[in-house]
Motif scaffolding. Sequence first.
Motif, PDB file in Angstrom:
ATOM      1  N   ALA A 159       3.402  -6.365 -31.367  1.00 15.66           N
ATOM      2  CA  ALA A 159       4.466  -5.463 -30.939  1.00 15.66           C
ATOM      3  C   ALA A 159       4.561  -5.464 -29.416  1.00 15.66           C
ATOM      4  O   ALA A 159       3.561  -5.657 -28.718  1.00 15.66           O
ATOM      5  CB  ALA A 159       4.192  -4.048 -31.437  1.00 15.66           C
ATOM      6  N   LYS A 181      12.270   0.199 -25.437  1.00 14.32           N
ATOM      7  CA  LYS A 181      12.589  -0.574 -26.644  1.00 14.32           C
ATOM      8  C   LYS A 181      11.311  -1.060 -27.308  1.00 14.32           C
ATOM      9  O   LYS A 181      10.382  -1.505 -26.631  1.00 14.32           O
ATOM     10  CB  LYS A 181      13.487  -1.768 -26.312  1.00 14.32           C
ATOM     11  CG  LYS A 181      14.019  -2.485 -27.557  1.00 14.32           C
ATOM     12  CD  LYS A 181      15.106  -3.482 -27.218  1.00 14.32           C
ATOM     13  CE  LYS A 181      15.709  -4.076 -28.482  1.00 14.32           C
ATOM     14  NZ  LYS A 181      16.811  -5.019 -28.205  1.00 14.32           N
ATOM     15  N   LEU A 182      11.287  -0.955 -28.635  1.00 14.09           N
ATOM     16  CA  LEU A 182      10.162  -1.411 -29.444  1.00 14.09           C
ATOM     17  C   LEU A 182      10.567  -2.660 -30.207  1.00 14.09           C
ATOM     18  O   LEU A 182      11.543  -2.646 -30.960  1.00 14.09           O
ATOM     19  CB  LEU A 182       9.733  -0.310 -30.420  1.00 14.09           C
ATOM     20  CG  LEU A 182       8.592  -0.646 -31.385  1.00 14.09           C
ATOM     21  CD1 LEU A 182       7.301  -0.928 -30.626  1.00 14.09           C
ATOM     22  CD2 LEU A 182       8.387   0.498 -32.386  1.00 14.09           C
ATOM     23  N   THR A 183       9.838  -3.734 -29.997  1.00 12.59           N
ATOM     24  CA  THR A 183      10.106  -4.991 -30.709  1.00 12.59           C
ATOM     25  C   THR A 183       8.795  -5.536 -31.280  1.00 12.59           C
ATOM     26  O   THR A 183       7.705  -5.082 -30.922  1.00 12.59           O
ATOM     27  CB  THR A 183      10.724  -6.048 -29.779  1.00 12.59           C
ATOM     28  OG1 THR A 183       9.818  -6.307 -28.685  1.00 12.59           O
ATOM     29  CG2 THR A 183      12.061  -5.580 -29.226  1.00 12.59           C
ATOM     30  N   ARG A 184       8.914  -6.508 -32.167  1.00 12.96           N
ATOM     31  CA  ARG A 184       7.719  -7.169 -32.685  1.00 12.96           C
ATOM     32  C   ARG A 184       8.015  -8.631 -32.964  1.00 12.96           C
ATOM     33  O   ARG A 184       9.181  -9.048 -33.084  1.00 12.96           O
ATOM     34  CB  ARG A 184       7.214  -6.490 -33.949  1.00 12.96           C
ATOM     35  CG  ARG A 184       8.141  -6.573 -35.146  1.00 12.96           C
ATOM     36  CD  ARG A 184       7.472  -5.999 -36.384  1.00 12.96           C
ATOM     37  NE  ARG A 184       8.402  -5.834 -37.498  1.00 12.96           N
ATOM     38  CZ  ARG A 184       8.039  -5.395 -38.700  1.00 12.96           C
ATOM     39  NH1 ARG A 184       6.785  -5.086 -38.952  1.00 12.96           N
ATOM     40  NH2 ARG A 184       8.939  -5.267 -39.666  1.00 12.96           N
ATOM     41  N   ALA A 194      13.918  -6.332 -32.993  1.00 15.67           N
ATOM     42  CA  ALA A 194      13.856  -4.873 -32.980  1.00 15.67           C
ATOM     43  C   ALA A 194      12.992  -4.349 -34.120  1.00 15.67           C
ATOM     44  O   ALA A 194      13.004  -4.871 -35.239  1.00 15.67           O
ATOM     45  CB  ALA A 194      15.265  -4.294 -33.084  1.00 15.67           C
ATOM     46  N   LEU A 195      12.246  -3.296 -33.817  1.00 14.85           N
ATOM     47  CA  LEU A 195      11.461  -2.598 -34.837  1.00 14.85           C
ATOM     48  C   LEU A 195      11.956  -1.149 -34.878  1.00 14.85           C
ATOM     49  O   LEU A 195      11.626  -0.336 -34.016  1.00 14.85           O
ATOM     50  CB  LEU A 195       9.977  -2.658 -34.501  1.00 14.85           C
ATOM     51  CG  LEU A 195       9.028  -1.951 -35.483  1.00 14.85           C
ATOM     52  CD1 LEU A 195       9.246  -2.454 -36.908  1.00 14.85           C
ATOM     53  CD2 LEU A 195       7.572  -2.169 -35.072  1.00 14.85           C
ATOM     54  N   GLY A 196      12.776  -0.846 -35.848  1.00 13.62           N
ATOM     55  CA  GLY A 196      13.412   0.463 -35.931  1.00 13.62           C
ATOM     56  C   GLY A 196      12.704   1.423 -36.866  1.00 13.62           C
ATOM     57  O   GLY A 196      11.864   1.027 -37.678  1.00 13.62           O
ATOM     58  N   SER A 220      12.225   5.220 -33.073  1.00 10.30           N
ATOM     59  CA  SER A 220      13.037   4.114 -32.560  1.00 10.30           C
ATOM     60  C   SER A 220      14.291   3.970 -33.412  1.00 10.30           C
ATOM     61  O   SER A 220      14.266   4.193 -34.629  1.00 10.30           O
ATOM     62  CB  SER A 220      12.240   2.814 -32.561  1.00 10.30           C
ATOM     63  OG  SER A 220      11.781   2.497 -33.867  1.00 10.30           O
ATOM     64  N   GLY A 224      15.699  -0.683 -32.247  1.00 11.29           N
ATOM     65  CA  GLY A 224      14.426  -0.559 -31.551  1.00 11.29           C
ATOM     66  C   GLY A 224      14.494   0.289 -30.296  1.00 11.29           C
ATOM     67  O   GLY A 224      13.480   0.482 -29.614  1.00 11.29           O
TER      68      GLY A 224
END
Length: 261
Positions: A159, A181-184, A194-196, A220, A224
């Motif tokens: 992540a 923003k959160l991504t993986r 995107a990690l929603g 998120s 994300g």
Amino acid sequence: MRIRATVAAVSGALALSAFAVPAAHAATPAAPAVTFSNMKVNSGKAATVGATTTVKLPVTYTVTHASGLDLSTIENGPLIYRGTSPQDYSTEIISDDQGTCTAASTTTLNCKATISVPASELYNSDAGTWKAGGLAVDTKTGGQKWQGDLGTIAIRRQAKLTADATPEPVKKGKTITVTGKLTRADWESGKYVALGGQSVKLQFRKNGTTTYTTIKTIKSSSTGALKTTVTASVDGYYRYSFAGIATTSTVSATGDFVDVQ
């Protein structure tokens, strides 16, 4: 998994390793009289694999054998697998090379090896708990000893997380907006996506201190994205922190400093 697709044609060989396996025999040869135990993959810690990286997992284990057994033709190594059997070529990754072993007694060997896990050969569905196992091959007779359920290891998608606090500087009592923003890792595309729908903590560290304190928790968005507001009080650093889930690693953003005037 794609990495195993090339193995099925190799009649039981450790196709991802340096194991030497002779041609198939008419009768099934006896398995080497050895037993694996005390296997520890990556020191028992979860492994995080980025979108395009290859992670090398150190493995230690013990091989027990009968006293006087001729080990000169027997090679061994660890493996990790996702299915019900370590002998399922479609769901396993075997050590890069055979184990390097040292005699601990007349009947035991202390061994170590490395298992490489390349992102390019993983499906996203491979994230989660893997089992550990071992394989010993008698290179003279072709006999094979497969052993599973020797432990587990979590393989997680990496992540990434960002944080941006504005405005900078800001007057005391005014509103600070913190976005991020959160991504993986998407192993199949080699990119970060995107990690929603995940709970993420907004944390603050007062200037001159070393500990972050959680202010609030938000989720998120489907893209994300993260966004929330706080009231400016003192100089310090704002960051987002994600605790991770079974398939995805923990991560904390780099703190963004805000000068409060």
